[in-house]
Design a protein around this motif. Structure first.
Motif, PDB file in Angstrom:
ATOM      1  N   PRO A   7       0.816  -1.227   0.000  1.00 27.58           N
ATOM      2  CA  PRO A   7       0.000   0.000   0.000  1.00 27.58           C
ATOM      3  C   PRO A   7       0.837   1.258   0.000  1.00 27.58           C
ATOM      4  N   ASP A   8       2.130   1.201   0.529  1.00 24.35           N
ATOM      5  CA  ASP A   8       2.966   2.394   0.596  1.00 24.35           C
ATOM      6  C   ASP A   8       3.440   2.844  -0.767  1.00 24.35           C
ATOM      7  N   THR A  58       0.805  13.248  -6.905  1.00 22.74           N
ATOM      8  CA  THR A  58       0.897  13.628  -5.495  1.00 22.74           C
ATOM      9  C   THR A  58       2.009  12.822  -4.826  1.00 22.74           C
ATOM     10  N   PRO A  59       2.896  13.454  -3.991  1.00 18.03           N
ATOM     11  CA  PRO A  59       3.982  12.705  -3.335  1.00 18.03           C
ATOM     12  C   PRO A  59       3.435  11.588  -2.455  1.00 18.03           C
ATOM     13  N   GLU A  95       8.410  11.234   3.866  1.00 17.49           N
ATOM     14  CA  GLU A  95       9.304  10.874   4.964  1.00 17.49           C
ATOM     15  C   GLU A  95      10.754  11.092   4.578  1.00 17.49           C
ATOM     16  N   ALA A  96      11.124  10.773   3.339  1.00 16.75           N
ATOM     17  CA  ALA A  96      12.505  10.989   2.892  1.00 16.75           C
ATOM     18  C   ALA A  96      12.840  12.474   2.869  1.00 16.75           C
ATOM     19  N   ALA A  97      11.867  13.318   2.472  1.00 17.37           N
ATOM     20  CA  ALA A  97      12.117  14.762   2.463  1.00 17.37           C
ATOM     21  C   ALA A  97      12.302  15.305   3.863  1.00 17.37           C
TER      22      ALA A  97
END
Length: 208
Positions: free
Chosen positions: A29-30, A44-45, A51-53
């Motif tokens: 799902p991620d 859309t991100p 989370e990485a940003a």
């Protein structure tokens, strides 16, 4: 009947505009990729991208390296200035030590023995003597301390007069710097190993 079907088609077309449609998941799902149907034209991100940003460092590695390099250069310049001042290099000296007359005074004071050089050892000895439980010893220590102070003041006065006379003969009486006598006394009261700038002559090497 036909009008109701037309109305349902129109309503359904309006309701779908501006909503987000999820692409069917392939693995987890991620890894969903969503697309906005509001005309932006970009995905859309995902949650992983957000989370990485957020995990990116506030200060880049290049900025840290430049700060470290600047700090190293500053320390090198400061150490060079400290060594230069200790060696008596003119450009690293404070204002009170600059000039050929002040160099002459330093060399003259460093070439002679000064009573004031013994101030710290004498003070330590007097303090030790005050702990002896004898009024005779304590009286002798107090009298010795006053006698030493008087000798040190006289010696500084003599050194100042001699230096002033020699400076007048070398540079001219009308060209003398102010405060030469005080500068002579302050250097004469310091232990030789504690003087800054450090002595550049040995005892007996009088300046010409």
């Amino acid at each position: 009947m036909l009008s109701q079907e037309v109305m349902q088609v129109i309503l359904s077309s309006h309701l779908t505009q501006g909503f987000t449609v999820a692409k069917p998941a392939r693995n987890t799902p991620d890894e969903e990729t969503t697309y906005e149907l509001n005309g932006k034209g970009r995905p859309t991100p995902t949650r992983k991208e957000k989370e990485a940003a957020n995990l990116r460092p506030l200060v880049s590695s290049d900025r840290k390296a430049s700060s470290k390099e600047a700090r190293a250069k500053y320390n090198a310049v400061r150490d060079r200035a400290r060594i230069g001042m200790a060696n008596g290099e003119e450009k690293y000296l404070p204002i009170r030590d600059k000039g050929v007359q002040r160099r002459f005074i330093r060399d003259y004071v460093d070439a002679r023995f000064n009573v004031g050089e013994l101030m710290i050892p004498v003070m330590i000895l007097i303090i030790v003597m005050t702990f002896i439980d004898s009024w005779q010893v304590q009286m002798v220590s107090i009298l010795s301390l006053w006698a030493f102070f008087i000798l040190a003041v006289i010696d500084c006065y003599v050194a100042g007069r001699l230096v002033k006379r020699k400076l007048a003969a070398k540079f001219g009486a009308d060209k003398l710097q102010k405060g030469n006598a005080w500068y002579t006394a302050m250097r004469a009261l310091q232990m030789r190993v504690m003087r800054l700038p450090k002595p550049q002559v040995k005892r007996g090497e009088w300046p010409t």
